[in-house]
Design an enzyme around this catalytic site. Structure first.
Site, PDB file in Angstrom:
ATOM      1  N   THR A  31      -1.717 -12.619  52.380  1.00 55.53           N
ATOM      2  CA  THR A  31      -2.292 -13.700  52.484  1.00 55.53           C
ATOM      3  C   THR A  31      -2.875 -13.731  53.960  1.00 55.53           C
ATOM      4  O   THR A  31      -2.358 -12.638  55.027  1.00 55.53           O
ATOM      5  CB  THR A  31      -1.272 -14.435  52.118  1.00 55.53           C
ATOM      6  OG1 THR A  31       0.034 -14.065  52.874  1.00 55.53           O
ATOM      7  CG2 THR A  31      -0.825 -14.836  50.491  1.00 55.53           C
ATOM      8  N   ASN A  76      -2.703 -16.077  56.782  1.00 53.14           N
ATOM      9  CA  ASN A  76      -1.893 -17.386  57.082  1.00 53.14           C
ATOM     10  C   ASN A  76      -2.445 -17.998  58.345  1.00 53.14           C
ATOM     11  O   ASN A  76      -2.867 -17.543  58.855  1.00 53.14           O
ATOM     12  CB  ASN A  76      -0.804 -16.950  57.853  1.00 53.14           C
ATOM     13  CG  ASN A  76      -0.045 -17.698  58.547  1.00 53.14           C
ATOM     14  OD1 ASN A  76       0.402 -18.819  58.003  1.00 53.14           O
ATOM     15  ND2 ASN A  76       1.175 -17.624  59.289  1.00 53.14           N
ATOM     16  N   GLU A 112      -1.306 -20.582  53.335  1.00 55.05           N
ATOM     17  CA  GLU A 112      -1.664 -19.179  53.121  1.00 55.05           C
ATOM     18  C   GLU A 112      -2.145 -19.240  51.923  1.00 55.05           C
ATOM     19  O   GLU A 112      -2.191 -19.055  50.818  1.00 55.05           O
ATOM     20  CB  GLU A 112      -0.312 -18.243  52.840  1.00 55.05           C
ATOM     21  CG  GLU A 112       0.458 -18.430  54.030  1.00 55.05           C
ATOM     22  CD  GLU A 112       2.078 -17.755  53.754  1.00 55.05           C
ATOM     23  OE1 GLU A 112       2.343 -16.668  54.283  1.00 55.05           O
ATOM     24  OE2 GLU A 112       2.839 -18.517  53.513  1.00 55.05           O
TER      25      GLU A 112
END
Length: 308
Positions: free
Chosen positions: A208, A210, A257
């Site tokens: 992901t 962030n 995220e």
């Protein structure tokens, strides 16, 4: 579109103009109607259209600590206003001194002396001057004195709901990004720079991005969402977005995220935008990794269908 910092930036020899004034956070359907009306009237009169807005948000200056969540960051707001055809965006620094400017001086200094207003277009609920003492009726009286017209732009509503920045913030805060989009006329956007997180998504097979967002950004309620991830100069990507504290891993810090579907590159350090399409589910706590990974896989497929 010209961009001025302060109304004093109006150039010498500046002619008459049609002016509209407001914070315009979100540039939602109501704002679009008001600004669009000002732009159209300016073209009819053969003069320039000027959109006057303020930075920072007046609430933070008048009542420190009360800064509302921001629906559109300054650069994004400018882009949206430019797309509506405005000739000038005038951003007035909202200082404590400016907040104490009496309503009559507000009109004389800004609209008459610097912007040479031929017409002023404002929403029906427009207030101005020290302690918001001025209203549309006062503006009309001053217009007759100084030689400019005033036209009120009616509030925009659908199904009995009046579209306002406050209403949209409440939708975002509740995670109802579909209702927010209906009032905005586009998906709600959150922007930020990609920073390093715990790398846990990568370990689970779903790396992901962030996002470090602005402190006042209007971030949707905790949950999982389908969104479009927008990169500068790139095609939008479908993204499954998790907002919250990662309860399965006893997280404490609230994070945004985004897992970009079908993307394998590196996003660290990039400034990205997330356009929220749909709320998929609430945050949940899982007792083991396997059911969490299975749920993420389901979230990804639902994102693919929602974003298209």
């Amino acid at each position: 579109m010209q961009r001025w910092r302060g109304y004093e930036a109006a150039p010498g020899g500046w002619g008459r103009s049609v002016v509209t004034i407001g914070v315009f956070d979100g540039v939602h359907k109501g704002h679009q109607s008001t600004i669009g009306h000002a732009v159209a009237r300016a073209r009819e009169l053969g003069v320039k259209s000027v959109v006057v807005t303020f930075d920072p948000h007046p609430a933070e200056v008048v009542r420190p600590g009360s800064h509302p969540a921001v629906l559109t960051e300054p650069a994004r707001k400018a882009e949206l206003i430019e797309a509506l055809g405005a000739d000038v965006l005038c951003v007035v620094p909202f200082t404590p001194e400016f907040s104490r400017l009496p309503a009559e001086a507000f009109v004389h200094d800004i609209l008459v002396e610097h912007l040479h207003a031929a017409l002023v277009v404002v929403g029906d609920n427009f207030r101005f001057g020290h302690r918001a003492a001025g209203d549309v009726a006062l503006l009309e009286r001053l217009g007759r004195t100084f030689g400019f017209g005033v036209e009120g732009a009616p509030l925009v509503a659908e199904a009995g709901t009046v579209f306002s920045s406050t209403y949209i913030r409440s939708c975002v805060d509740a995670g109802d990004v579909a209702a927010a989009a209906a009032a905005l006329g586009r998906q709600h956007r959150v922007e930020g720079v990609v920073v390093r997180g715990d790398q846990r998504g990568r370990e689970l097979g779903y790396p992901t991005a962030n996002l470090l967002t602005h402190r006042y950004a209007a971030v949707p309620a905790d949950g999982v969402y389908a969104a479009r991830l927008v990169r500068r100069g790139g095609e939008p990507l479908a993204a499954a977005v998790s907002i919250g504290t990662n309860p399965t891993f006893s997280g404490r810090e609230r994070r945004v995220e985004a897992y970009a579907l079908d993307f394998t590159g590196d996003l660290y350090g990039e400034r990205l935008a997330l356009d929220f399409v749909a709320h998929l589910r609430e945050q949940r706590t899982y007792d083991a990794i396997e059911p969490l990974v299975a749920q993420i896989a389901e979230d990804v497929e639902r994102t693919r269908r929602a974003v298209g």
